[in-house]
Scaffold this active site. Structure first.
Site, PDB file in Angstrom:
ATOM      1  N   SER A 193       0.833  -1.195   0.000  1.00  0.00           N
ATOM      2  CA  SER A 193       0.000   0.000   0.000  1.00  0.00           C
ATOM      3  C   SER A 193       0.882   1.264   0.000  1.00  0.00           C
ATOM      4  O   SER A 193       1.657   1.465  -0.927  1.00  0.00           O
ATOM      5  CB  SER A 193      -0.960  -0.076   1.191  1.00  0.00           C
ATOM      6  N   ASP A 245     -10.231  -3.636  -5.319  1.00  0.00           N
ATOM      7  CA  ASP A 245      -9.600  -2.703  -4.383  1.00  0.00           C
ATOM      8  C   ASP A 245     -10.289  -1.340  -4.477  1.00  0.00           C
ATOM      9  O   ASP A 245     -10.283  -0.718  -5.538  1.00  0.00           O
ATOM     10  CB  ASP A 245      -8.107  -2.587  -4.753  1.00  0.00           C
ATOM     11  N   HIS A 256      -8.237  -4.538  -1.035  1.00  0.00           N
ATOM     12  CA  HIS A 256      -6.961  -3.895  -0.723  1.00  0.00           C
ATOM     13  C   HIS A 256      -6.084  -4.768   0.180  1.00  0.00           C
ATOM     14  O   HIS A 256      -4.869  -4.652   0.168  1.00  0.00           O
ATOM     15  CB  HIS A 256      -7.215  -2.532  -0.071  1.00  0.00           C
TER      16      HIS A 256
HETATM   17  C1  MLT Z   1      -1.360   5.980  -0.098  1.00  0.00           C
HETATM   18  O1  MLT Z   1      -1.694   6.951   0.547  1.00  0.00           O
HETATM   19  O2  MLT Z   1      -0.175   5.678  -0.319  1.00  0.00           O
HETATM   20  C2  MLT Z   1      -2.457   5.143  -0.648  1.00  0.00           C
HETATM   21  O3  MLT Z   1      -3.676   5.817  -0.530  1.00  0.00           O
HETATM   22  C3  MLT Z   1      -2.502   3.814   0.028  1.00  0.00           C
HETATM   23  C4  MLT Z   1      -2.756   3.950   1.502  1.00  0.00           C
HETATM   24  O4  MLT Z   1      -1.810   4.095   2.249  1.00  0.00           O
HETATM   25  O5  MLT Z   1      -3.911   3.896   1.924  1.00  0.00           O
END
Ligand code: MLT
Length: 200
Positions: free
Chosen positions: A103, A153, A184
């Site tokens: 992520s 996701d 996700h």
């Molecule tokens: C981010 O902020 O890098 C993306 O939205 C993924 C997350 O951390 O939720």
């Protein structure tokens, strides 16, 4: 003193590459150690904690909203993290690591590939998206990149992950992009794909 709070586990199998473990939003330097041991047993593990706090949750760069990045900060933080990798390599005597990011951690790893390709020998990017709208053309020849996306996701649109895969392969990386029937969160299939990818 190295420039990031981190955990480090030395290698027990010198034929395995070191891993740079990069947690998701709200995670920390301990989160991905178990994952690292599972996907590449015996690898050295280098696991920093992101320096940004969003409502108390550690991250690797600032965002304006979910999926909307502060790109100036992405650049600054990707460079800062690449500098940390260089410091840690000197301190611990490591080869260039393979990043394993989930992520937000996958997004900073993708930015490092684009801005500081020498910092990483490859990357496994779990639920990554395009980190920069106008990234410089990097030379990623010889670097392997695994991207795993979730077809359902809600944070990463499938089209966005495909654009990331295309841009990394246009830069010369050997990209494997897998779209899984999930959201996700990571699934058992992500683990299996990573084990297989690391054993090649
Ligand atoms: C981010 O902020 O890098 C993306 O939205 C993924 C997350 O951390 O939720």
């Amino acid at each position: 003193e190295l420039s990031f709070i981190h955990r480090y586990e030395p290698a027990t199998d010198p034929t395995r590459p070191p891993l740079l473990l990069l947690h998701g939003t709200g995670g920390d330097e301990s989160d991905l150690l178990g994952l690292g041991r599972t996907i590449s047993p015996g690898s050295a593990l280098l696991s920093p904690r992101g320096k940004i706090l969003e409502n108390g949750m550690p991250r690797f760069f600032r965002r304006l909203a979910e999926g909307v990045f502060d790109e100036e900060d992405v650049r600054l933080r990707a460079n800062e993290l690449a500098d940390f990798v260089a410091e840690a390599r000197r301190a611990y005597g490591l080869e260039a690591p393979v990043a394993v990011g989930f992520s937000n951690g996958a997004n900073i790893a993708a930015a490092m590939l684009m801005l500081r390709p020498e910092a990483l020998s490859g990357a496994a990017l779990l639920r990554a998206m395009v980190p920069l709208s106008d990234a410089p053309k990097a030379d990623l020849a010889g670097k392997r990149v695994l991207i795993t996306s979730g077809a359902m996701d809600p944070i990463v649109p499938a089209e966005n992950a495909k654009r990331l895969a295309a841009s990394l392969s246009e830069s010369g990386a050997e990209v494997q992009h897998e779209i899984l029937p999930t959201g996700h969160n990571l699934s058992q299939t992500d683990l299996q794909l990573m084990v297989r990818w690391f054993s090649r």
